[in-house]
Write a protein that holds these residues in place. Structure first.
Motif, short mmCIF file in Angstrom:
data_model
loop_
_atom_site.label_atom_id
_atom_site.label_comp_id
_atom_site.label_asym_id
_atom_site.label_seq_id
_atom_site.Cartn_x
_atom_site.Cartn_y
_atom_site.Cartn_z
N UNK A 1 6.22 1.57 -6.24
CA UNK A 1 7.57 1.95 -6.68
C UNK A 1 8.66 1.69 -5.64
N UNK A 2 8.45 2.08 -4.39
CA UNK A 2 9.53 1.94 -3.40
C UNK A 2 9.79 0.46 -3.08
N UNK A 3 8.76 -0.35 -3.04
CA UNK A 3 8.96 -1.78 -2.80
C UNK A 3 9.63 -2.43 -4.01
N UNK A 4 9.22 -2.03 -5.20
CA UNK A 4 9.84 -2.56 -6.42
C UNK A 4 11.33 -2.20 -6.45
N UNK A 5 11.68 -0.98 -6.06
CA UNK A 5 13.09 -0.56 -6.04
C UNK A 5 13.88 -1.38 -5.03
N UNK A 6 13.29 -1.65 -3.87
CA UNK A 6 13.95 -2.47 -2.85
C UNK A 6 14.25 -3.87 -3.41
N UNK B 1 7.23 -5.40 5.53
CA UNK B 1 6.78 -6.73 5.11
C UNK B 1 7.62 -7.25 3.94
N UNK B 2 7.98 -6.36 3.02
CA UNK B 2 8.83 -6.77 1.90
C UNK B 2 10.21 -7.18 2.41
N UNK B 3 10.74 -6.45 3.38
CA UNK B 3 12.03 -6.82 3.97
C UNK B 3 11.95 -8.19 4.64
N UNK B 4 10.81 -8.48 5.26
CA UNK B 4 10.63 -9.79 5.89
C UNK B 4 10.64 -10.88 4.82
N UNK B 5 9.94 -10.66 3.71
CA UNK B 5 9.93 -11.63 2.62
C UNK B 5 11.36 -11.82 2.08
N UNK B 6 12.10 -10.73 1.95
CA UNK B 6 13.50 -10.83 1.52
C UNK B 6 14.32 -11.65 2.51
N UNK B 7 14.08 -11.47 3.78
CA UNK B 7 14.79 -12.23 4.81
C UNK B 7 14.51 -13.73 4.65
N UNK B 8 13.26 -14.07 4.36
CA UNK B 8 12.92 -15.48 4.12
C UNK B 8 13.71 -16.03 2.94
N UNK B 9 13.81 -15.23 1.90
CA UNK B 9 14.51 -15.67 0.70
C UNK B 9 16.02 -15.77 0.94
N UNK C 1 0.81 -1.22 0.00
CA UNK C 1 0.00 0.00 0.00
C UNK C 1 0.85 1.27 0.00
N UNK C 2 2.15 1.13 -0.17
CA UNK C 2 3.02 2.29 -0.28
C UNK C 2 3.53 2.83 1.04
N UNK C 3 3.15 2.23 2.14
CA UNK C 3 3.58 2.73 3.45
C UNK C 3 4.90 2.08 3.85
N UNK C 4 5.53 2.66 4.88
CA UNK C 4 6.76 2.04 5.40
C UNK C 4 6.47 0.66 5.99
N UNK C 5 5.23 0.41 6.42
CA UNK C 5 4.89 -0.92 6.91
C UNK C 5 4.94 -1.94 5.76
N UNK C 6 4.56 -1.52 4.56
CA UNK C 6 4.68 -2.41 3.39
C UNK C 6 6.15 -2.75 3.14
#
Length: 150
Positions: free
Chosen positions: A68-73, A16-24, A8-13
């Protein structure tokens, strides 16, 4: 494995993306489907708009901006992903996208709704997904200081 990640474009998103990256990074082999769901135009907006397709275009553009910000991450991390902007009720749109994109899991956050708001909104999106999803839904706890961006 394909993981659907609502954004949703928030820092909380981003959390969550960082958590998914950590899993990977811990060995989970997966690709991600980033999803943003926009509220559809109201009847009034559709009736009064001179060019209704502009409303849909604006919603698509807003959704892409929020992704955009999550895609860039994810690009910076070298993680494969797709992104989709949908319209409609968030829970139902996500349920539809799970099947359309053959997702194996949803990773998303939770937010605290008061009892009245929860009743008015028919429960939170995460509650509705946990109850109705054909795949596992992993709920990520917000950071301890959920009011401050990270």
């Amino acid at each position: 494995m394909k993981i659907l990640l609502p954004v949703d474009g928030t820092y909380l998103s981003l959390h969550e993306a960082r958590f998914a990256l950590q899993l990977m990074r811990s060995g989970l082999q997966a690709s991600l489907l980033l999803v943003n769901v926009q509220e559809p135009a109201s009847f009034y907006e559709l009736v009064t708009a001179r060019e209704p397709e502009l409303i849909e275009g604006a919603a698509l553009e807003a959704g892409e901006d929020l992704l955009a910000s999550t895609a860039a991450l994810l690009r910076d991390a070298g993680v494969p992903f797709e992104s989709v902007v949908a319209q409609g009720d968030p829970a139902q749109a996500i349920l539809d996208l799970i099947g359309e994109h053959h997702c194996d899991m949803v990773v998303m956050g939770t937010r605290a709704l008061g009892p009245i708001r929860r009743m008015l909104e028919r429960g939170s999106t995460s509650d509705r997904l946990v109850r109705n999803s054909p795949v596992p839904v992993l709920l990520v706890t917000p950071p301890l200081d959920a009011d401050a961006p990270q």
